[in-house]
Design a protein around this motif. Structure first.
Motif, PDB file in Angstrom:
ATOM      1  N   MET A   7      45.658 -44.799   8.324  1.00  0.00           N
ATOM      2  CA  MET A   7      45.348 -46.186   8.672  1.00  0.00           C
ATOM      3  C   MET A   7      46.530 -47.084   8.289  1.00  0.00           C
ATOM      4  SD  MET A   7      42.292 -45.731   9.851  1.00  0.00           S
ATOM      5  CE  MET A   7      41.267 -47.205   9.836  1.00  0.00           C
ATOM      6  N   LEU A  38      46.432 -48.975   2.071  1.00  0.00           N
ATOM      7  CA  LEU A  38      46.448 -48.308   3.376  1.00  0.00           C
ATOM      8  C   LEU A  38      47.392 -47.094   3.356  1.00  0.00           C
ATOM      9  CD1 LEU A  38      46.572 -51.618   5.398  1.00  0.00           C
ATOM     10  CD2 LEU A  38      44.844 -49.839   5.785  1.00  0.00           C
ATOM     11  N   ASP A 188      41.014 -52.964  16.539  1.00  0.00           N
ATOM     12  CA  ASP A 188      40.383 -52.992  15.217  1.00  0.00           C
ATOM     13  C   ASP A 188      38.860 -53.110  15.330  1.00  0.00           C
ATOM     14  OD1 ASP A 188      43.070 -53.529  15.120  1.00  0.00           O
ATOM     15  OD2 ASP A 188      42.914 -55.199  13.708  1.00  0.00           O
ATOM     16  N   TYR A 191      37.227 -49.792  16.201  1.00  0.00           N
ATOM     17  CA  TYR A 191      37.889 -48.588  15.665  1.00  0.00           C
ATOM     18  C   TYR A 191      36.934 -47.400  15.618  1.00  0.00           C
ATOM     19  CZ  TYR A 191      39.993 -45.132  12.743  1.00  0.00           C
ATOM     20  OH  TYR A 191      40.468 -43.926  12.291  1.00  0.00           O
ATOM     21  N   GLY A 201      43.585 -41.896  13.287  1.00  0.00           N
ATOM     22  CA  GLY A 201      43.799 -43.071  12.443  1.00  0.00           C
ATOM     23  C   GLY A 201      43.856 -44.313  13.304  1.00  0.00           C
ATOM     24  N   GLY A 202      44.152 -45.435  12.655  1.00  0.00           N
ATOM     25  CA  GLY A 202      44.207 -46.697  13.376  1.00  0.00           C
ATOM     26  C   GLY A 202      45.395 -47.521  12.935  1.00  0.00           C
ATOM     27  N   TYR A 207      44.118 -55.323   9.807  1.00  0.00           N
ATOM     28  CA  TYR A 207      44.290 -54.462   8.627  1.00  0.00           C
ATOM     29  C   TYR A 207      45.176 -55.168   7.590  1.00  0.00           C
ATOM     30  CZ  TYR A 207      42.987 -50.314  11.546  1.00  0.00           C
ATOM     31  OH  TYR A 207      42.381 -49.403  12.375  1.00  0.00           O
ATOM     32  N   TYR A 214      39.058 -51.234   6.313  1.00  0.00           N
ATOM     33  CA  TYR A 214      39.334 -50.189   7.312  1.00  0.00           C
ATOM     34  C   TYR A 214      39.481 -48.814   6.668  1.00  0.00           C
ATOM     35  CZ  TYR A 214      39.621 -53.847  10.756  1.00  0.00           C
ATOM     36  OH  TYR A 214      39.307 -54.889  11.583  1.00  0.00           O
ATOM     37  N   ASP A 218      37.093 -45.728   7.751  1.00  0.00           N
ATOM     38  CA  ASP A 218      37.571 -44.404   8.157  1.00  0.00           C
ATOM     39  C   ASP A 218      36.950 -43.308   7.285  1.00  0.00           C
ATOM     40  OD1 ASP A 218      39.222 -42.934   9.993  1.00  0.00           O
ATOM     41  OD2 ASP A 218      40.463 -42.415   8.261  1.00  0.00           O
TER      42      ASP A 218
END
Ligand code: NAY
Length: 291
Positions: A7, A38, A188, A191, A201-202, A207, A214, A218
């Motif tokens: 992420m 992150l 987002d 997601y 992932g993103g 974020y 986030y 996840d």
């Protein structure tokens, strides 16, 4: 796990009040974003206003971020109107120790799929860094054909794709056709839908502010806790709904201002779209579930 999975904040850019690049404001933002825990940062993308910055400013920002963020994974977005500038940015990122590259497809003119393929083919050969290519019809005006995407994914240094599209069936087909490609989902507010269809992932704008949320979202998906994932996704969706009224980037900058972190205005012609935007966003950020 596939290379570079995880992420990432699509890092925003600190500007001075006059619109010039501000290394100081960038530092302040970097510090906040790093605390979110992150997987890494995606530097110089759409969220960084890269379409409005000059190549020299992007080269400088790459350096400022590399010095601040030594202990995290860094992907440099190097998409630029010309291949020449993209290669310059890519080589600078390599020199600075970035871990990966990414680039929007050429889009400053209506290019053919063959031109898009040729661009990525040259760019991936310019360094040995893994390259994440980009499908983002809302920015480029059109999707890239499935066969072209797969052909690009098969180039030796191409590690994956950032998929910012609502064509979820295309994402699921890409997942099956190229299990070893790293697929990032780029919206987002939805997601969760990308994650359940196999995204690794993103990468996203919100974020920067809500990184912790986030990461938790996840984790909830990975552990099969759909109820918790839905709860977290809804907080993100309500926040993005608020941002649509101000413009996403002007609203995000207002959100940081509300938290006491000044990252400046967005660069013209990108403007705050609501007269009372700062007040609206401050209210949104003050909600207990948000910040
Ligand atoms: C980047 O820097 O390239 C991105 O931020 C891509 C991800 C964003 N998509 C676009 C088209 O800008 O985070 C999203 C987006 O801002 C968010 O989902 C709100 O719609």
């Amino acid at each position: 796990t596939n290379p570079l999975s995880g992420m990432y904040a699509a890092l925003m850019t600190g500007l001075n009040d006059d619109g010039s690049f501000s290394p100081d404001r960038q530092h302040a933002l970097n510090e906040y974003v790093l605390r979110q825990g992150l997987s890494g940062l995606y530097v110089g993308g759409s969220s960084g206003e890269s379409g409005l910055l000059g190549t020299d400013e992007l080269l400088e920002q790459q350096e400022v971020v590399a010095l601040d963020c030594e202990n995290t994974t860094l992907i440099a977005h190097v998409g630029a109107p010309s291949l020449r500038d993209s290669i310059k940015l890519a080589r600078n990122a390599k020199r600075l120790g970035y871990h990966g590259l990414s680039a929007l497809p050429p889009h400053s003119y209506p290019f053919s799929d063959a031109e898009i393929f040729a661009y990525y083919s040259e760019l991936q050969g310019a360094t040995d860094l893994p390259l994440i290519v980009y499908e983002v019809p809302v920015r480029t005006g059109r999707p890239i054909a499935m066969e072209t995407l797969v052909e690009v994914l098969d180039l030796p240094n191409v590690a994956g794709l950032k998929f910012t599209s609502t064509d979820m069936f295309k994402l699921s087909m890409l997942r099956r056709r190229r299990p070893r490609a790293t697929l990032f989902f780029g919206f987002d507010e939805i997601y969760l839908s990308g994650a359940v269809l196999g995204a690794d992932g993103g990468i996203g704008t919100t974020y920067n502010l809500l990184g912790r949320l986030y990461m938790a979202l996840d984790r909830a998906v990975q552990s099969g806790d759909l109820r918790e994932a839905q709860r977290l996704q809804e907080i993100s969706a309500i926040f993005v709904e608020g941002l649509l009224e101000t413009g996403v980037l002007p609203g995000m900058k207002a959100a940081f201002r509300a938290l006491g972190i000044e990252v400046g205005p967005t660069r013209a012609p990108m403007l705050m779209r609501a007269d009372d935007g700062d007040a609206r966003i401050a209210e949104l950020v003050a909600r207990p579930e948000v910040a």
